[in-house]
Each structure stands twice: as structure tokens, then as C-alpha cells.
Design an enzyme around this catalytic site. Structure first.
Site, PDB file in Angstrom:
ATOM      1  N   ASN A 108      -5.327  -6.708  -0.513  1.00  8.36           N
ATOM      2  CA  ASN A 108      -4.460  -7.723  -1.121  1.00  8.36           C
ATOM      3  C   ASN A 108      -2.997  -7.283  -1.060  1.00  8.36           C
ATOM      4  O   ASN A 108      -2.460  -6.700  -2.001  1.00  8.36           O
ATOM      5  CB  ASN A 108      -4.888  -7.966  -2.573  1.00  8.36           C
ATOM      6  CG  ASN A 108      -4.149  -9.133  -3.199  1.00  8.36           C
ATOM      7  OD1 ASN A 108      -3.557  -9.966  -2.503  1.00  8.36           O
ATOM      8  ND2 ASN A 108      -4.184  -9.215  -4.508  1.00  8.36           N
ATOM      9  N   ILE A 127       0.827  -1.202   0.000  1.00  7.12           N
ATOM     10  CA  ILE A 127       0.000   0.000   0.000  1.00  7.12           C
ATOM     11  C   ILE A 127       0.866   1.258   0.000  1.00  7.12           C
ATOM     12  O   ILE A 127       0.543   2.249  -0.654  1.00  7.12           O
ATOM     13  CB  ILE A 127      -0.952   0.001   1.216  1.00  7.12           C
ATOM     14  CG1 ILE A 127      -1.952  -1.158   1.122  1.00  7.12           C
ATOM     15  CG2 ILE A 127      -1.714   1.318   1.309  1.00  7.12           C
ATOM     16  CD1 ILE A 127      -2.867  -1.291   2.322  1.00  7.12           C
ATOM     17  N   GLY A 128       1.986   1.221   0.720  1.00  2.00           N
ATOM     18  CA  GLY A 128       2.854   2.393   0.773  1.00  2.00           C
ATOM     19  C   GLY A 128       3.350   2.806  -0.598  1.00  2.00           C
ATOM     20  O   GLY A 128       3.367   4.000  -0.941  1.00  2.00           O
ATOM     21  N   ASN A 167       2.861   4.965   7.491  1.00  4.90           N
ATOM     22  CA  ASN A 167       2.293   3.754   6.902  1.00  4.90           C
ATOM     23  C   ASN A 167       2.942   2.463   7.381  1.00  4.90           C
ATOM     24  O   ASN A 167       2.316   1.401   7.331  1.00  4.90           O
ATOM     25  CB  ASN A 167       2.419   3.858   5.375  1.00  4.90           C
ATOM     26  CG  ASN A 167       2.129   2.553   4.678  1.00  4.90           C
ATOM     27  OD1 ASN A 167       0.991   2.119   4.589  1.00  4.90           O
ATOM     28  ND2 ASN A 167       3.181   1.893   4.189  1.00  4.90           N
ATOM     29  N   TYR A 191      -2.396  -6.708  17.274  1.00  4.48           N
ATOM     30  CA  TYR A 191      -2.460  -5.888  16.063  1.00  4.48           C
ATOM     31  C   TYR A 191      -3.690  -4.988  16.113  1.00  4.48           C
ATOM     32  O   TYR A 191      -3.608  -3.779  15.845  1.00  4.48           O
ATOM     33  CB  TYR A 191      -2.524  -6.787  14.831  1.00  4.48           C
ATOM     34  CG  TYR A 191      -2.693  -6.051  13.528  1.00  4.48           C
ATOM     35  CD1 TYR A 191      -1.607  -5.460  12.891  1.00  4.48           C
ATOM     36  CD2 TYR A 191      -3.947  -5.953  12.920  1.00  4.48           C
ATOM     37  CE1 TYR A 191      -1.752  -4.781  11.693  1.00  4.48           C
ATOM     38  CE2 TYR A 191      -4.111  -5.278  11.725  1.00  4.48           C
ATOM     39  CZ  TYR A 191      -3.013  -4.692  11.114  1.00  4.48           C
ATOM     40  OH  TYR A 191      -3.179  -4.012   9.933  1.00  4.48           O
ATOM     41  N   ALA A 226       1.878   2.043  -3.421  1.00 10.40           N
ATOM     42  CA  ALA A 226       0.698   2.491  -4.159  1.00 10.40           C
ATOM     43  C   ALA A 226       0.367   3.940  -3.817  1.00 10.40           C
ATOM     44  O   ALA A 226      -0.064   4.711  -4.686  1.00 10.40           O
ATOM     45  CB  ALA A 226      -0.498   1.588  -3.851  1.00 10.40           C
TER      46      ALA A 226
END
Length: 261
Positions: A188, A17-18, A92, A152, A20
Site C-alpha cells: 500500500n 517504504i523507504g 530503494n 518495470y 518506513a
């Protein structure tokens, strides 16, 4: 915020994600992105990909273990020196591994606290900055319980509490730094594919409610698009859910529990 011409720093930005986030920001006119990640994270390859698509000098990679306070401080300082300042900080970096719960807390929360403080230090008008936005990465499990990863889950709850607290008018009036949180649903990424079995008590994935197990994984690109929307419209102190390939939705979190004795 209009992101065009802005400068951004992303922890854990070499992949998933980072990365992205970096792509989406540059695609929408951000001038420069600093990626902070581990030495073995292929950060140099990530920068090469970004420069191939968006041009030379658009991104830099800074080796940084976010649990090392000095490295994180140095990473911020180097990015500020390279870009002449920062406008956006995205905290992130994170892991999902309750077997290593102390490290998990150090990365997911302690380092994020330090990143928030550093963002305020370098962007705050009270310290010579011009203001900006800090985006803290939480999760959908920042507002719901999670049986297989309780630690988490706790770190992500903490991120929302921190964001809401630093998002109060007192801090904004002093710094002109907006603090918001993004809360992706199941996405994902390598974080998810490697997560099964990494729990304190070895609770199996099948212990999840069937509805959650059947939840489709969203793409990292959708989360990145969600980030851009949040940067553009989010009010200070708010948290936003990004899920199911949809636009972000602001989470409504009451200040006082509804049921009081």
C-alpha cells in the site's frame, strides 16, 4: 547483522517504504540514517518526523536525483563524511511507469547498479571500509511475469540477477560487503495507487489475473519489519519475499534451469 549503532543510507527514503525502512531501523537502534531523495520529496519534513520520535541528529536529508551520477556520488560522500562511514546501504528508489520506460530503467536499475558499486566502494575493506550490507529493493515481480508493466518487471528481474552475481564469494572475500535483495509483494504505497494506466500499451488493470487483482495490499510497516529480519539473518546473495503481513521467506532460485535439452 546486529543493527544497533550502525549507520544507514536509503535512496528514495523520504516517503513510502523507504521512510518506513528509516523508522524501523532507528526504532531498533541504528545510530544514524541518511535519506537521499528529490528536492520536492519533502525530505526535510521526513527528517523532522524522525528527529521528533528518535532525537536530534539521528537523520539527515540529502537532495539527490539518483539518475544523476554526480549527485548520487556526492550523496554517498556526504553521508560518509557526516557519519564517519556507512554500514548499511538500501537501494530503494524506484518508479512504476512504463510510459516513461527509459527513466524507469534509469531509476530502477542503472541507479541501483551505481548505488551498489558506491556501497562497495565506501564500505569495502579493500578501500579502507569495515564491510557492511547492501540491500537492493526488487519485487515479487522480480521472479514472476507481469502483463501490465513488462518493463518495470524487467528491471526488478535485473535487480535479482545483479544481487545474486555480486553476492558471490569472490566479491565478499574482497570487500566483506554482503549483497541481498528484498522482494515485497503488492504494498500500500503511492507507487501502487498512481500506477494504473501507466503502461506501454495501455493494458488495463483488469488484464491482470483475477487472483492478483484480489491480492490484499500489505502495509509498508510489514515490509520494513521484513527488512530488519533480512539484515539479521540473510546470507550473501540471497533474495527474500515479503508478503501478506508475514515474515520474509527466502526465494529458492536454481542456478541451472530444470529443463535442459
Amino acid at each position: 547483522m546486529d543493527v544497533k549503532g550502525k549507520t544507514a543510507l536509503i535512496t528514495g527514503g523520504a516517503s513510502g517504504i523507504g521512510f518506513a525502512y528509516a523508522v524501523e531501523l532507528l526504532r531498533n537502534g541504528v545510530a544514524h540514517v541518511a535519506i537521499l531523495d528529490l528536492a520536492n520529496s519533502n525530505g526535510n519534513e521526513a527528517v523532522k518526523k524522525l528527529e521528533k520520535e528518535f532525537g536530534k541528529g539521528k537523520a539527515i536529508f540529502l537532495v539527490c536525483d539518483v539518475t544523476n551520477a554526480q549527485q548520487l556520488e556526492d550523496g554517498f560522500a556526504k553521508a560518509v563524511k557526516e557519519f564517519g562511514g556507512l554500514d548499511i546501504v538500501i537501494n530503494n528508489a524506484g518508479i512504476m511507469d512504463d510510459l516513461r520506460w527509459e527513466l524507469e530503467i534509469s531509476i530502477n536499475y542503472t541507479a541501483l547498479v551505481r548505488g551498489t558499486l558506491l556501497g562497495m566502494k565506501h564500505m569495502g575493506i579493500d578501500n579502507g571500509g569495515k564491510g557492511g550490507t547492501i540491500v537492493n529493493v526488487s519485487s515479487i515481480v522480480g521472479v514472476i511475469p507481469l502483463i501490465i508493466f513488462p518493463v518495470y518487471c524487467g528491471t526488478k528481474h535485473a535487480v535479482i540477477g545483479l544481487t545474486r552475481s555480486f553476492g558471490q564469494p569472490y566479491y565478499y572475500e574482497k570487500t566483506k560487503v554482503r549483497v541481498v535483495a528484498i522482494c515485497p509483494s503488492i504494498t500500500n504505497t503511492q507507487l501502487m495507487t498512481e500506477a494504473e494506466g501507466r503502461t506501454v500499451k495501455g493494458t488495463p488493470y483488469t488484464a491482470l489475473p483475477e487472483k492478483q487483482r484480489a491480492e490484499p495490499l500489505q502495509s509498508v510497516e510489514n515490509v520494513a519489519r521484513g527488512l530488519l529480519h533480512i539484515l539479521r539473518v540473510a546470507e550473501n546473495g540471497t533474495s527474500w519475499l515479503v508478503e501478506k503481513e508475514q515474515k520474509p521467506a527466502e526465494l529458492v532460485i536454481p542456478d541451472i534451469p530444470v529443463t535442459r535439452g
